[in-house]
Design a protein around this motif. Structure first.
Motif, PDB file in Angstrom:
ATOM      1  N   THR A   1     -12.647 -19.567  59.963  1.00 33.27           N
ATOM      2  CA  THR A   1     -13.905 -20.413  59.676  1.00 33.27           C
ATOM      3  C   THR A   1     -15.012 -19.567  59.211  1.00 33.27           C
ATOM      4  O   THR A   1     -15.730 -20.038  58.481  1.00 33.27           O
ATOM      5  CB  THR A   1     -14.135 -21.448  60.600  1.00 33.27           C
ATOM      6  OG1 THR A   1     -14.396 -20.780  61.772  1.00 33.27           O
ATOM      7  CG2 THR A   1     -12.994 -22.516  60.832  1.00 33.27           C
ATOM      8  N   SER A   2     -15.124 -18.538  59.889  1.00 33.94           N
ATOM      9  CA  SER A   2     -16.252 -17.475  59.506  1.00 33.94           C
ATOM     10  C   SER A   2     -15.692 -16.292  58.739  1.00 33.94           C
ATOM     11  O   SER A   2     -16.539 -15.139  58.600  1.00 33.94           O
ATOM     12  CB  SER A   2     -17.117 -17.191  60.921  1.00 33.94           C
ATOM     13  OG  SER A   2     -15.739 -16.496  61.802  1.00 33.94           O
ATOM     14  N   GLY A   3     -14.341 -16.436  58.183  1.00 34.90           N
ATOM     15  CA  GLY A   3     -14.068 -15.147  57.472  1.00 34.90           C
ATOM     16  C   GLY A   3     -12.970 -14.305  58.080  1.00 34.90           C
ATOM     17  O   GLY A   3     -12.934 -14.481  59.183  1.00 34.90           O
ATOM     18  N   VAL A   4     -11.901 -14.184  57.081  1.00 33.53           N
ATOM     19  CA  VAL A   4     -10.742 -13.231  57.540  1.00 33.53           C
ATOM     20  C   VAL A   4     -10.990 -12.127  58.280  1.00 33.53           C
ATOM     21  O   VAL A   4     -11.695 -11.269  57.548  1.00 33.53           O
ATOM     22  CB  VAL A   4      -9.772 -13.269  56.306  1.00 33.53           C
ATOM     23  CG1 VAL A   4      -8.572 -12.577  56.851  1.00 33.53           C
ATOM     24  CG2 VAL A   4      -9.460 -14.630  55.861  1.00 33.53           C
ATOM     25  N   SER A   5     -10.386 -11.500  59.335  1.00 38.22           N
ATOM     26  CA  SER A   5     -10.696 -10.458  59.952  1.00 38.22           C
ATOM     27  C   SER A   5      -9.454  -9.699  60.415  1.00 38.22           C
ATOM     28  O   SER A   5      -8.510 -10.286  60.617  1.00 38.22           O
ATOM     29  CB  SER A   5     -11.808 -10.621  61.082  1.00 38.22           C
ATOM     30  OG  SER A   5     -12.020  -9.251  61.907  1.00 38.22           O
ATOM     31  N   ALA A   6      -9.461  -8.240  60.331  1.00 38.54           N
ATOM     32  CA  ALA A   6      -8.330  -7.437  60.637  1.00 38.54           C
ATOM     33  C   ALA A   6      -7.951  -7.461  62.264  1.00 38.54           C
ATOM     34  O   ALA A   6      -6.941  -7.359  62.729  1.00 38.54           O
ATOM     35  CB  ALA A   6      -8.545  -6.178  60.344  1.00 38.54           C
ATOM     36  N   ALA A   7      -8.989  -8.104  63.078  1.00 41.46           N
ATOM     37  CA  ALA A   7      -8.940  -8.080  64.587  1.00 41.46           C
ATOM     38  C   ALA A   7      -7.965  -9.219  64.867  1.00 41.46           C
ATOM     39  O   ALA A   7      -7.582  -9.275  65.964  1.00 41.46           O
ATOM     40  CB  ALA A   7     -10.320  -8.609  65.192  1.00 41.46           C
ATOM     41  N   ASP A   8      -7.774 -10.272  63.832  1.00 43.22           N
ATOM     42  CA  ASP A   8      -6.672 -11.271  64.182  1.00 43.22           C
ATOM     43  C   ASP A   8      -5.194 -10.920  63.766  1.00 43.22           C
ATOM     44  O   ASP A   8      -4.306 -11.653  64.217  1.00 43.22           O
ATOM     45  CB  ASP A   8      -6.936 -12.531  63.425  1.00 43.22           C
ATOM     46  CG  ASP A   8      -8.291 -13.138  63.756  1.00 43.22           C
ATOM     47  OD1 ASP A   8      -8.578 -13.170  64.980  1.00 43.22           O
ATOM     48  OD2 ASP A   8      -9.131 -13.456  62.828  1.00 43.22           O
ATOM     49  N   VAL A   9      -5.045  -9.514  63.473  1.00 47.39           N
ATOM     50  CA  VAL A   9      -3.504  -9.007  63.216  1.00 47.39           C
ATOM     51  C   VAL A   9      -2.998  -9.161  64.470  1.00 47.39           C
ATOM     52  O   VAL A   9      -1.522  -9.604  64.436  1.00 47.39           O
ATOM     53  CB  VAL A   9      -3.531  -7.751  62.786  1.00 47.39           C
ATOM     54  CG1 VAL A   9      -2.261  -7.013  62.657  1.00 47.39           C
ATOM     55  CG2 VAL A   9      -4.173  -7.711  61.294  1.00 47.39           C
ATOM     56  N   PRO A  10      -3.150  -8.842  65.896  1.00 46.92           N
ATOM     57  CA  PRO A  10      -2.515  -8.909  66.788  1.00 46.92           C
ATOM     58  C   PRO A  10      -2.014 -10.378  67.199  1.00 46.92           C
ATOM     59  O   PRO A  10      -1.038 -10.701  67.729  1.00 46.92           O
ATOM     60  CB  PRO A  10      -3.452  -8.180  68.067  1.00 46.92           C
ATOM     61  CG  PRO A  10      -4.193  -7.381  67.378  1.00 46.92           C
ATOM     62  CD  PRO A  10      -4.345  -8.018  66.163  1.00 46.92           C
ATOM     63  N   SER A  11      -2.904 -11.002  67.120  1.00 45.39           N
ATOM     64  CA  SER A  11      -2.643 -12.802  67.313  1.00 45.39           C
ATOM     65  C   SER A  11      -1.776 -12.974  66.393  1.00 45.39           C
ATOM     66  O   SER A  11      -0.867 -13.865  66.680  1.00 45.39           O
ATOM     67  CB  SER A  11      -4.102 -13.544  67.201  1.00 45.39           C
ATOM     68  OG  SER A  11      -5.108 -13.136  68.070  1.00 45.39           O
TER      69      SER A  11
END
Length: 377
Positions: free
Chosen positions: A185-195
């Motif tokens: 909701t606040s923007g796509v981030s590379a930190a969500d790749v592990p999730s």
């Protein structure tokens, strides 16, 4: 159409897709060998089931993006309600009255339980929380898989264990999906790749475990177990980590406990129905075996066993240190021939019996004649 209404429609279509995928998986499990119980990769129908589950999962993800977790997850419980009539209509697999009562109880109890969960502000999980949840989930799934392997002689118990593991995997996949949706909701981030990787692993594990759970256990019991465990796990995480609570205070808590008891009773009915069906199938198989042996159309080993039990001992005679069938000796004597050279039959020769009664050749010990003349030096 409002976002809430869209999430409801998407959840209903997702439940239909999941139900269709479950029916195809159960049919594949019936005809697949033991070595392919988890992933029969050579079966086109299994890939069709994977596609249906993938469609259901995609619609579920979109529904989670538009609606709260406490609303979308209860609607997923309608999978078992859709699956039973669909199985009866398309594949002729009818469920008994006990299975229907169990499915209705499980669905009503689950829907009531999760409807009492109050909505909270959208929030995500921190990185330590995600790692903890992932590790605990993996441990629970592996433990249930090991327990299911140990219970391979009890198909109903094994099925419920594997379906529970599948429900946990799917439920936690929904939790991570909701977390990623909140993050985006606040923007796509590379930190969500592990999730995203965890979501892929859990979803794959859920499909494989659900496929194995249908083997030898029918459709109703494993599907109901999976359908109940999935949202319950997600709701538990929502209450403990997303700040969701039961509505109406202590009254809502008591109502939630009652709904949980109803859902558990439905699962017990479904499992009981499957166990009764398994006993009936075993009794029918035993009756068929008895009829086969009576009309003489049994297998060679069965006939041999019956012949061995009913066989009579065969009389034999001792001739020059060898056991000879008495019939051969008598037939040869009648023809004026001899058996074993110059040996002629003697009417006073003893008859010995050989057969299953003795387990082999039976030669009695010689009896000393008490009247025999003893020579003294």
């Amino acid at each position: 159409m409002s976002a809430l209404a869209l999430s409801v429609v998407l959840s209903l279509v997702s439940a239909v897709a999941y139900a269709a995928g479950a029916i195809v998986q159960e049919r594949v499990a019936v005809s697949s060998p033991e070595a392919e119980q988890y992933a029969p990769l050579r079966r086109a129908s299994w890939w069709a089931a994977v596609a249906l589950n993938g469609l259901g999962g995609l619609l579920h993800v979109v529904a989670l993006a538009y609606g709260p977790l406490s609303l979308v997850q209860p609607l997923g419980a309608l999978t078992i309600v859709f699956a039973l009539p669909m199985a009866a209509l398309f594949v002729g697999r009818r469920a008994g009255a006990t299975a229907w009562r169990g499915a209705i109880m499980a669905t009503v109890g689950l829907a009531g339980l999760l409807s009492l969960v109050g909505a909270a502000d959208a929030q995500s999980l921190s990185t330590p929380q995600r790692i903890t949840v992932a590790v605990v989930t993996a441990g629970a799934v592996v433990a249930l898989m090991a327990a299911g392997r140990a219970a391979h002689r009890h198909p109903a118990v094994r099925s419920v264990l594997l379906a529970t593991a599948s429900g946990i995997a799917f439920g936690m996949s929904s939790v991570f999906t909701k977390t990623v949706a909140v993050d985006w909701t606040s923007g796509v981030s590379a930190a969500d790749v592990p999730s995203l990787a965890v979501i892929g692993v859990l979803a794959t594990a859920g499909i494989l475990l659900s496929q194995a759970s249908y083997r030898g256990a029918g459709l109703a019991a494993p599907l109901a177990t999976l359908t109940v465990v999935n949202p319950v796990v997600a709701a538990a995480v929502g209450i403990t980590m997303f700040g969701e609570t039961f509505r109406y205070g202590s009254t809502g808590t008591l109502l939630a406990l009652g709904c949980g008891v109803v859902a558990a009773g439905g699962l017990i009915l479904l499992t009981t129905e499957r166990l009764q069906a398994a006993r009936a199938e075993g009794a029918d198989a035993g009756a068929g075996a008895v009829e086969t042996s009576e009309d003489g159309s049994g297998s060679g080993s069965e006939k041999a066993s019956a012949a061995a039990v009913s066989a009579e001992p065969e009389p034999v005679m001792l001739r020059k240190g060898a056991l000879v069938p008495a019939a051969d000796v008598l037939v040869a004597a009648a023809a004026g021939e001899t058996v074993h050279g110059d040996d002629t039959p003697d009417e006073d020769a003893p008859f010995f019996f050989h057969g299953s009664l003795y387990g082999g050749a039976y030669i009695p010990m010689p009896v000393v004649d008490r009247h025999r003349v003893r020579v003294k030096s």
